[in-house]
Design a protein around this motif. Structure first.
Motif, PDB file in Angstrom:
ATOM      1  N   THR A 164     -68.809  41.134  -5.976  1.00 41.94           N
ATOM      2  CA  THR A 164     -69.979  42.007  -6.013  1.00 41.94           C
ATOM      3  C   THR A 164     -70.640  41.971  -7.387  1.00 41.94           C
ATOM      4  O   THR A 164     -69.972  42.129  -8.403  1.00 41.94           O
ATOM      5  N   GLN A 165     -71.947  41.744  -7.395  1.00 40.83           N
ATOM      6  CA  GLN A 165     -72.670  41.669  -8.667  1.00 40.83           C
ATOM      7  C   GLN A 165     -73.065  43.063  -9.149  1.00 40.83           C
ATOM      8  O   GLN A 165     -72.763  44.061  -8.507  1.00 40.83           O
ATOM      9  N   MET A 166     -73.731  43.107 -10.292  1.00 39.82           N
ATOM     10  CA  MET A 166     -74.254  44.370 -10.817  1.00 39.82           C
ATOM     11  C   MET A 166     -75.737  44.481 -10.469  1.00 39.82           C
ATOM     12  O   MET A 166     -76.403  43.490 -10.209  1.00 39.82           O
ATOM     13  N   TRP A 224     -78.682  39.491 -13.162  1.00 42.56           N
ATOM     14  CA  TRP A 224     -78.168  38.130 -13.296  1.00 42.56           C
ATOM     15  C   TRP A 224     -76.931  38.034 -12.422  1.00 42.56           C
ATOM     16  O   TRP A 224     -77.052  37.793 -11.239  1.00 42.56           O
ATOM     17  N   VAL A 225     -75.751  38.325 -12.918  1.00 48.13           N
ATOM     18  CA  VAL A 225     -74.568  38.237 -12.061  1.00 48.13           C
ATOM     19  C   VAL A 225     -73.760  39.529 -12.208  1.00 48.13           C
ATOM     20  O   VAL A 225     -73.922  40.487 -11.472  1.00 48.13           O
ATOM     21  N   GLY A 226     -72.876  39.539 -13.199  1.00 50.46           N
ATOM     22  CA  GLY A 226     -72.018  40.699 -13.434  1.00 50.46           C
ATOM     23  C   GLY A 226     -71.538  40.621 -14.870  1.00 50.46           C
ATOM     24  O   GLY A 226     -71.964  39.750 -15.636  1.00 50.46           O
ATOM     25  N   GLN A 248     -78.228  43.840  -4.186  1.00 47.93           N
ATOM     26  CA  GLN A 248     -78.979  42.629  -3.847  1.00 47.93           C
ATOM     27  C   GLN A 248     -78.068  41.440  -3.568  1.00 47.93           C
ATOM     28  O   GLN A 248     -78.422  40.547  -2.811  1.00 47.93           O
ATOM     29  N   GLU A 249     -76.870  41.412  -4.192  1.00 48.55           N
ATOM     30  CA  GLU A 249     -75.930  40.312  -3.967  1.00 48.55           C
ATOM     31  C   GLU A 249     -74.508  40.867  -3.957  1.00 48.55           C
ATOM     32  O   GLU A 249     -73.790  40.775  -4.938  1.00 48.55           O
ATOM     33  N   PRO A 250     -74.106  41.449  -2.820  1.00 48.97           N
ATOM     34  CA  PRO A 250     -72.817  42.136  -2.780  1.00 48.97           C
ATOM     35  C   PRO A 250     -71.588  41.227  -2.743  1.00 48.97           C
ATOM     36  O   PRO A 250     -70.479  41.700  -2.932  1.00 48.97           O
TER      37      PRO A 250
HETATM   38 CA    CA Z   1     -77.774  37.677  -9.081  1.00 40.79          CA
END
Ligand code: CA
Length: 367
Positions: A164-166, A224-226, A248-250
């Motif tokens: 899971t991203q931030m 971005w990612v995490g 948005q990107e779990p």
């Molecule tokens: Ca992302």
């Protein structure tokens, strides 16, 4: 239809090329498995990441090393970073036509090829990394993915997941929906489509330019990612507030795509090695992010004074509603995308209930 014909033609040419390297008796019988066990192969892997970029590029390197090691050098894989041979976003076409045998990338980059593609990476309010693996391996997802990519002369494999991203970095606090209006944010893909509906001006900027864009004020926010990847880019120096959750990107899946003619030419044992190396890369990467995100988060908060913020309930609810609309509209005009959407939604509903009773209830209790 033209594209299909073209691909069929390329497929035949590819099989022919493979046959010319091997004894004719085998080729007369079948166009598949034309590589003998004594033959050594060298494959190229194009990627959409900078070479050896932490977590992403290193996952591609891990995959290549495992295939080379497990096959005892019968199949060696050389990795090329984004732009070394082709620009990042031409990886799909390059592997499709056989310029490289493999690619390491993410399906949502190929939304222009099929509106169904994002479902094989991550969609807003979709599946977590582990749930995603459940759908792909046991819920019919991988079969649908293979069916879609067969149209492009490709065989896809799950080969990574960031977890899971931030939600992203913001230079001002988001206390209500009104705070989103007029915000300029880098958020690509479907997440960007969702944010646009809530009054955000979205832009897509490559990862390498995020820091300067945020620092110069060209954008007010970025995802971005995490923690692991965001710390590496120094994003904490350009924005104060770090928002969660990453709706948005779990749990985005990374893919290994293989040219179908190259895949068909492999003997069964090398096919098994490639397939298992992909799966090993997936579990390795998920584990790496679980460990490194935690270390990086600690550093962001304790060493760099980053302020963590949760999106307010009102904001998340509006984002969730907009997400459902975006997904429905995405698949409305494409029968195959509708089929993928139906499978994904059915699974998501089932797993949502199970995850609520297991992981969510447990995590709440632990806290
Ligand atoms: Ca992302």
């Amino acid at each position: 239809m033209k594209r299909r014909n073209l691909i069929a033609g390329l497929g035949a040419a590819g099989a022919l090329a493979a046959c010319s390297r091997t004894p004719s008796a085998d080729c007369a019988q079948s166009s598949t498995n034309t590589t003998s066990k004594a033959e050594t192969l060298e494959w190229k892997m194009y990627t959409t990441w900078p070479k050896n970029f932490p977590g992403l590029g290193t996952a591609a390197a891990f995959l290549a090393e495992k295939i080379t090691a497990m096959s005892d050098g019968r199949l060696t894989v050389k990795v090329y970073g984004a732009g070394e041979r082709v620009p990042a976003l031409e990886t799909f076409d390059a592997v499709s036509r056989g310029s490289a045998e493999m690619g390491h990338c993410a399906a949502y980059y190929w939304k222009g090829k099929s509106p169904a593609a994002p479902f094989f990476t991550s969609v807003p309010f979709g599946l977590t990394g582990q749930e995603m693996n459940g759908w792909l391996y046991f819920g019919g997802g991988l079969e649908l993915w293979r069916e879609l990519y067969a149209n492009f002369n490709l065989v896809p494999f799950e080969a990574g997941n960031t977890g899971t991203q931030m939600g992203g970095w913001f230079n001002r606090e988001i206390n209500s929906l009104a705070d989103l209006k007029g915000l300029k944010m880098r958020i690509p893909g479907l997440g960007g489509d969702v944010m646009q509906r809530l009054g955000v001006t979205t832009v897509n900027i490559p990862g390498g330019e995020l820091f300067t864009s945020l620092q110069s004020g060209a954008i007010d926010a970025t995802e971005w990612v995490g923690p692991y990847n965001d710390l590496a880019f120094g994003l904490y120096k350009a924005a104060k507030y770090y928002y969660y959750p990453g709706w948005q990107e779990p749990g985005p899946t990374l893919e290994c795509i293989i040219n179908k003619d190259a895949w068909d030419s492999l003997p069964a044992d090398l096919q098994a090695i490639v397939s298992q190396a992909c799966q090993a890369t997936g579990s390795q990467m998920l584990a790496e992010y679980a460990a490194r995100n935690q270390q990086a988060l600690e550093s962001l908060v304790n060493d760099h004074g980053v302020e963590l913020r949760a999106f307010p309930d009102e904001v998340l609810a509006a984002i969730r509603d907009a997400s459902e609309q975006v997904l429905k509209e995405l698949v409305a005009e494409d029968a195959f995308s509708r089929k993928v959407y139906d499978s994904y939604q059915t699974y998501r509903e089932q797993v949502r209930q199970a995850s609520a009773l297991a992981e969510r209830a447990y995590l709440n209790a632990r806290n």
